[in-house]
Design an enzyme around this catalytic site. Structure first.
Site: not given
Ligand code: EPU
Length: 328
Positions: A164, A232, A324
């Site tokens: 990022r 995010s 972000e």
């Molecule tokens: N989780 C929770 N509670 C929540 C949300 C998530 O416990 O309310 C846990 C999930 O269960 C999972 C982990 O967090 O174990 C990761 O969640 P997720 O797969 O949704 O991915 P993320 O880390 O929240 C990142 C990117 C997203 C991208 C997804 C998929 C960042 C800041 N965000 O989100 O990017 O779509 O992975 O690869 O790195 C964006 O930048 O706007 C964005 C949506």
């Protein structure tokens, strides 16, 4: 050049925040930039570039010239032995560009489908999702340097990509990205290692991966057309392996350099803030990392909510969340 005074930007940011620009202009040609830079210097209004408005928090009043990026164009430039080289104008919609490549049998970008915003914004925060990031495919970009008035070419090294992050984040406002060129490897295999993609068959086509990613995003993230948001809102924090031991129950993503990426969404949810509301702003009730505008929110409402979340997470976990979206 047609500059519009008191231009309403509410429909130009996916958060749907109420915002008005002192002056706005649509920019569809790099040749407009010298004149815009001159107008900016003469009036003392900074020049701010707005792409799809999907990763910004817009102030209620922008004392600026806001140039809405519309530079178009998509082309397949070259086939090398290893890769297909494609270029797109900064104002192209990112998702449409991904679909266009896949429709032509050029695979590689399908895991990055469905990300809102423009091609020109993609390198700024090195967009990433579902096991891929822009820097995996990046070849070069061209950008207008507002400081020197010249068009420069940046290779991957000059862009200093990280999670990022890029060189463009450390010098905000200096460069206007004009075109982005990617190299899509000709040897391709579906990337299915991210949670949720493992349900795809090993021989899934790029189109099947693309459709699956779009469906997965729709199941997790709110549609900004229905509920304003900027995806995010915080980076996932990266901590030392030693510090990560304190987060035994949390999802952990070990990095190649030995550090561990934690999930900001998990930290926010565990802090009791999933679905939380503060005035017209809140966290999404199905994904705590996404801040949403329930209607009529301004940058102040988002800032108040973000501060509340950061404070709660810091007190409970000792982790400082980094925002972000860029504040314009
Ligand atoms: N989780 C929770 N509670 C929540 C949300 C998530 O416990 O309310 C846990 C999930 O269960 C999972 C982990 O967090 O174990 C990761 O969640 P997720 O797969 O949704 O991915 P993320 O880390 O929240 C990142 C990117 C997203 C991208 C997804 C998929 C960042 C800041 N965000 O989100 O990017 O779509 O992975 O690869 O790195 C964006 O930048 O706007 C964005 C949506």
């Amino acid at each position: 050049m047609d500059m519009i005074a008191d231009f309403d930007l509410t429909a130009h940011n996916t958060f749907g925040l109420k915002s008005t620009a002192d002056r706005a202009v649509l920019i569809d040609d790099a040749a407009m930039l010298p004149e815009l830079a001159k107008a900016s210097a003469e009036t003392g209004r900074p020049l701010k570039i707005l792409g799809g408005g999907s990763n910004v928090v817009l102030a209620e009043r922008l004392d600026a010239i806001v140039a809405i990026m519309r530079i178009a164009g998509r082309s397949v430039n070259q086939q090398t032995t290893d890769a297909t080289i494609v270029t797109a104008g900064a104002g192209e919609n990112w998702h449409d560009f991904v679909v266009w490549t896949v429709d032509q049998g050029i695979a590689g970008l399908e895991n990055l489908a469905g990300i809102p915003g423009t091609v020109g914004a993609a390198p700024i925060q090195n967009i990433g999702a579902y096991g891929a990031q822009l820097s995996d495919f990046f070849q070069s970009l061209t950008a207008y340097d507002l400081k020197t008035g010249t068009i420069e070419t940046f290779d991957a090294e000059a862009c200093r990509f990280a999670y990022r992050q890029s060189a463009f984040k450390s010098e905000p406002g200096r460069y206007v990205i004009l075109t982005v060129t990617l190299a899509l490897p000709r040897t391709w295999k579906a990337k299915r290692d991210y949670a949720g993609l493992d349900r795809l068959p090993e021989d899934a086509t790029a189109r099947a991966v693309l459709d699956h990613v779009v469906a997965l995003r729709a199941s997790k993230l709110p549609d900004w057309r229905v509920l304003g948001n900027a995806g995010s809102f915080f980076h996932n924090p990266v901590v030392s392996a030693e510090a990560a031991r304190a987060f035994e129950d949390a999802p952990q993503y070990p990095q190649v350099d030995g550090t561990v990426k934690l999930s900001a969404g998990w930290l926010i949810e565990q802090s009791g803030l999933k679905g939380f509301r503060l005035g017209p702003a809140g966290t999404y009730d199905r994904h705590a990392l996404v801040l949403v505008n329930h209607g009529g929110a301004t940058a102040r409402d988002i800032a108040a909510l973000a501060t509340h979340i950061r404070d709660k997470v810091r007190i409970r976990y000792g982790v400082d969340l980094v925002q972000e979206p860029i504040v314009l």
